[in-house]
Design a protein around this motif. Structure first.
Motif, PDB file in Angstrom:
ATOM      1  N   MET A   1       9.306  11.782  11.331  1.00 16.42           N
ATOM      2  CA  MET A   1       9.708  10.578  12.024  1.00 16.42           C
ATOM      3  C   MET A   1       8.999   9.382  11.398  1.00 16.42           C
ATOM      4  SD  MET A   1      11.608  10.010  14.671  1.00 16.42           S
ATOM      5  CE  MET A   1      11.991   8.743  15.800  1.00 16.42           C
ATOM      6  N   ALA A   2       9.755   8.357  11.092  1.00 19.17           N
ATOM      7  CA  ALA A   2       9.200   7.153  10.490  1.00 19.17           C
ATOM      8  C   ALA A   2       8.435   6.335  11.533  1.00 19.17           C
ATOM      9  CB  ALA A   2      10.312   6.316   9.888  1.00 19.17           C
ATOM     10  N   THR A   3       7.338   5.758  11.076  1.00 21.79           N
ATOM     11  CA  THR A   3       6.547   4.919  11.974  1.00 21.79           C
ATOM     12  C   THR A   3       7.172   3.532  12.095  1.00 21.79           C
ATOM     13  OG1 THR A   3       5.148   4.046  10.228  1.00 21.79           O
ATOM     14  CG2 THR A   3       4.446   6.119  11.263  1.00 21.79           C
ATOM     15  N   LYS A   4       6.755   2.808  13.097  1.00 24.69           N
ATOM     16  CA  LYS A   4       7.249   1.445  13.300  1.00 24.69           C
ATOM     17  C   LYS A   4       6.871   0.571  12.094  1.00 24.69           C
ATOM     18  CE  LYS A   4       7.486  -2.154  16.763  1.00 24.69           C
ATOM     19  NZ  LYS A   4       7.171  -2.532  18.133  1.00 24.69           N
ATOM     20  N   GLN A   5       5.665   0.780  11.568  1.00 31.07           N
ATOM     21  CA  GLN A   5       5.198   0.028  10.404  1.00 31.07           C
ATOM     22  C   GLN A   5       6.100   0.314   9.192  1.00 31.07           C
ATOM     23  OE1 GLN A   5       1.357   1.275   9.007  1.00 31.07           O
ATOM     24  NE2 GLN A   5       1.115  -0.484   7.647  1.00 31.07           N
ATOM     25  N   TYR A   6       6.464   1.571   8.989  1.00 30.85           N
ATOM     26  CA  TYR A   6       7.329   1.964   7.868  1.00 30.85           C
ATOM     27  C   TYR A   6       8.702   1.306   8.005  1.00 30.85           C
ATOM     28  CZ  TYR A   6       9.956   4.853   4.582  1.00 30.85           C
ATOM     29  OH  TYR A   6      10.750   5.277   3.541  1.00 30.85           O
ATOM     30  N   ILE A   7       9.283   1.372   9.184  1.00 31.41           N
ATOM     31  CA  ILE A   7      10.618   0.811   9.410  1.00 31.41           C
ATOM     32  C   ILE A   7      10.615  -0.698   9.191  1.00 31.41           C
ATOM     33  CG2 ILE A   7      12.381   0.399  11.186  1.00 31.41           C
ATOM     34  CD1 ILE A   7      11.601   3.198  12.320  1.00 31.41           C
ATOM     35  N   THR A   8       9.583  -1.375   9.682  1.00 32.87           N
ATOM     36  CA  THR A   8       9.471  -2.825   9.499  1.00 32.87           C
ATOM     37  C   THR A   8       9.386  -3.170   8.008  1.00 32.87           C
ATOM     38  OG1 THR A   8       8.360  -3.038  11.629  1.00 32.87           O
ATOM     39  CG2 THR A   8       8.108  -4.874  10.085  1.00 32.87           C
ATOM     40  N   LYS A   9       8.525  -2.477   7.283  1.00 33.94           N
ATOM     41  CA  LYS A   9       8.350  -2.733   5.845  1.00 33.94           C
ATOM     42  C   LYS A   9       9.630  -2.400   5.080  1.00 33.94           C
ATOM     43  CE  LYS A   9       5.793  -3.524   2.156  1.00 33.94           C
ATOM     44  NZ  LYS A   9       4.911  -4.591   1.843  1.00 33.94           N
ATOM     45  N   TYR A  10      10.303  -1.319   5.459  1.00 35.43           N
ATOM     46  CA  TYR A  10      11.555  -0.892   4.831  1.00 35.43           C
ATOM     47  C   TYR A  10      12.595  -2.007   4.925  1.00 35.43           C
ATOM     48  CZ  TYR A  10      15.600   2.220   3.976  1.00 35.43           C
ATOM     49  OH  TYR A  10      16.737   2.816   3.485  1.00 35.43           O
ATOM     50  N   HIS A  11      12.733  -2.609   6.101  1.00 32.83           N
ATOM     51  CA  HIS A  11      13.699  -3.693   6.302  1.00 32.83           C
ATOM     52  C   HIS A  11      13.264  -4.979   5.590  1.00 32.83           C
ATOM     53  CE1 HIS A  11      16.403  -1.492   8.857  1.00 32.83           C
ATOM     54  NE2 HIS A  11      15.401  -1.111   9.636  1.00 32.83           N
ATOM     55  N   GLN A  12      11.968  -5.249   5.559  1.00 29.49           N
ATOM     56  CA  GLN A  12      11.472  -6.424   4.824  1.00 29.49           C
ATOM     57  C   GLN A  12      11.780  -6.281   3.329  1.00 29.49           C
ATOM     58  OE1 GLN A  12       7.300  -6.457   5.787  1.00 29.49           O
ATOM     59  NE2 GLN A  12       7.574  -7.758   7.593  1.00 29.49           N
ATOM     60  N   LEU A  13      11.579  -5.099   2.803  1.00 29.39           N
ATOM     61  CA  LEU A  13      11.853  -4.865   1.377  1.00 29.39           C
ATOM     62  C   LEU A  13      13.341  -4.993   1.068  1.00 29.39           C
ATOM     63  CD1 LEU A  13       9.404  -1.915   0.665  1.00 29.39           C
ATOM     64  CD2 LEU A  13       9.188  -4.295  -0.108  1.00 29.39           C
ATOM     65  N   LYS A  14      14.178  -4.587   2.003  1.00 30.28           N
ATOM     66  CA  LYS A  14      15.626  -4.753   1.819  1.00 30.28           C
ATOM     67  C   LYS A  14      15.958  -6.238   1.727  1.00 30.28           C
ATOM     68  CE  LYS A  14      20.134  -4.057   3.856  1.00 30.28           C
ATOM     69  NZ  LYS A  14      20.847  -4.037   5.104  1.00 30.28           N
ATOM     70  N   GLN A  15      15.314  -7.058   2.564  1.00 29.27           N
ATOM     71  CA  GLN A  15      15.537  -8.504   2.522  1.00 29.27           C
ATOM     72  C   GLN A  15      15.044  -9.093   1.193  1.00 29.27           C
ATOM     73  OE1 GLN A  15      13.505  -9.772   6.066  1.00 29.27           O
ATOM     74  NE2 GLN A  15      15.317  -9.519   7.359  1.00 29.27           N
ATOM     75  N   VAL A  16      13.907  -8.631   0.692  1.00 29.82           N
ATOM     76  CA  VAL A  16      13.387  -9.081  -0.601  1.00 29.82           C
ATOM     77  C   VAL A  16      14.388  -8.741  -1.702  1.00 29.82           C
ATOM     78  CG1 VAL A  16      11.589  -8.659  -2.345  1.00 29.82           C
ATOM     79  CG2 VAL A  16      10.960  -8.960   0.057  1.00 29.82           C
ATOM     80  N   TYR A  17      14.889  -7.530  -1.666  1.00 24.88           N
ATOM     81  CA  TYR A  17      15.857  -7.082  -2.671  1.00 24.88           C
ATOM     82  C   TYR A  17      17.125  -7.942  -2.622  1.00 24.88           C
ATOM     83  CZ  TYR A  17      18.776  -3.911  -5.427  1.00 24.88           C
ATOM     84  OH  TYR A  17      19.611  -3.376  -6.389  1.00 24.88           O
ATOM     85  N   SER A  18      17.645  -8.160  -1.423  1.00 27.06           N
ATOM     86  CA  SER A  18      18.851  -8.983  -1.260  1.00 27.06           C
ATOM     87  C   SER A  18      18.626 -10.402  -1.753  1.00 27.06           C
ATOM     88  CB  SER A  18      19.283  -9.012   0.206  1.00 27.06           C
ATOM     89  OG  SER A  18      19.718  -7.746   0.621  1.00 27.06           O
ATOM     90  N   ARG A  19      17.467 -10.970  -1.416  1.00 26.58           N
ATOM     91  CA  ARG A  19      17.148 -12.332  -1.851  1.00 26.58           C
ATOM     92  C   ARG A  19      17.087 -12.411  -3.378  1.00 26.58           C
ATOM     93  NH1 ARG A  19      12.140 -12.966   0.099  1.00 26.58           N
ATOM     94  NH2 ARG A  19      11.252 -12.513  -1.915  1.00 26.58           N
ATOM     95  N   GLU A  20      16.400 -11.464  -4.008  1.00 26.75           N
ATOM     96  CA  GLU A  20      16.268 -11.455  -5.467  1.00 26.75           C
ATOM     97  C   GLU A  20      17.608 -11.217  -6.153  1.00 26.75           C
ATOM     98  OE1 GLU A  20      13.590 -12.108  -7.507  1.00 26.75           O
ATOM     99  OE2 GLU A  20      12.630 -12.761  -5.664  1.00 26.75           O
ATOM    100  N   LEU A  21      18.439 -10.380  -5.544  1.00 32.29           N
ATOM    101  CA  LEU A  21      19.747 -10.059  -6.107  1.00 32.29           C
ATOM    102  C   LEU A  21      20.734 -11.201  -5.900  1.00 32.29           C
ATOM    103  CD1 LEU A  21      20.878  -7.631  -7.606  1.00 32.29           C
ATOM    104  CD2 LEU A  21      21.699  -6.748  -5.428  1.00 32.29           C
ATOM    105  N   GLY A  22      20.492 -11.986  -4.841  1.00 38.65           N
ATOM    106  CA  GLY A  22      21.356 -13.128  -4.560  1.00 38.65           C
ATOM    107  C   GLY A  22      22.540 -12.790  -3.677  1.00 38.65           C
TER     108      GLY A  22
END
Length: 169
Positions: A1-22
């Motif tokens: 089971m993923a921790t709350k910290q993992y899920i938060t970071k996972y979604h933040q990284l997705k936003q970073v990726y989307s921002r960099e990709l445009g």
């Protein structure tokens, strides 16, 4: 089971990726990206270098399009990148081209004259035999050149015509 910290970071990284990709990406696409990062980059979502890895990978993806990690020859191309990236030296353009040819097992005489300029251009560099480049910058050139070398090796040999074969007899 993923921790709350993992899920938060996972979604933040997705936003970073989307921002960099445009552009926004789907959850399933992000899941595949994370799988690729884990496979090729020893990626850990909670790792201290996670943001940098995601930004760099998205930059490669933006620049080179199909930088998925699953394409034919990706592992060989990635090894060429790592080979030059992990060095901490400088080369003259001509010296690098000779080292690259040795590494990729290609003959520079078989490389069309304009092709090295294309390799350097894709890495956002300008090629000159006399210029001095850092190996970390040249790693992208090696990545691009490796694709050319792989494609070159996979081309079938042209068969001789009957006329040529009869001349050989």
């Amino acid at each position: 089971m993923a921790t709350k910290q993992y899920i938060t970071k996972y979604h933040q990284l997705k936003q970073v990726y989307s921002r960099e990709l445009g552009k926004e990406i789907a959850d399933v696409t992000w899941y595949r990206v994370v799988a690729t990062l884990k496979q090729h980059f020893n990626f850990n979502v909670l790792g201290s270098d996670a943001n940098k890895i995601v930004e760099t990978f998205a930059g490669f993806k933006r620049r080179y399009g199909s930088f998925t990690g699953r394409g034919e020859g990706f592992s060989e191309r990635w090894q060429a990148f790592k080979h030059f990236y992990e060095m901490d030296v400088q080369y003259h353009g001509e010296e690098f081209m000779k080292l690259l040819a040795d590494y990729l097992k290609i003959n520079l005489d078989d490389v069309p004259r304009s092709t090295p300029y294309y390799w350097f251009e894709r890495a956002e560099l300008s090629f000159s035999a006399e210029n001095i480049y850092h190996s970390k910058d040249l790693a992208l050139v090696a990545f691009v050149a490796a694709k050319w070398a792989i494609n070159r090796r996979s081309q079938p040999m042209k068969s001789a015509t009957i006329e040529v074969l009869t001349l050989a007899i």
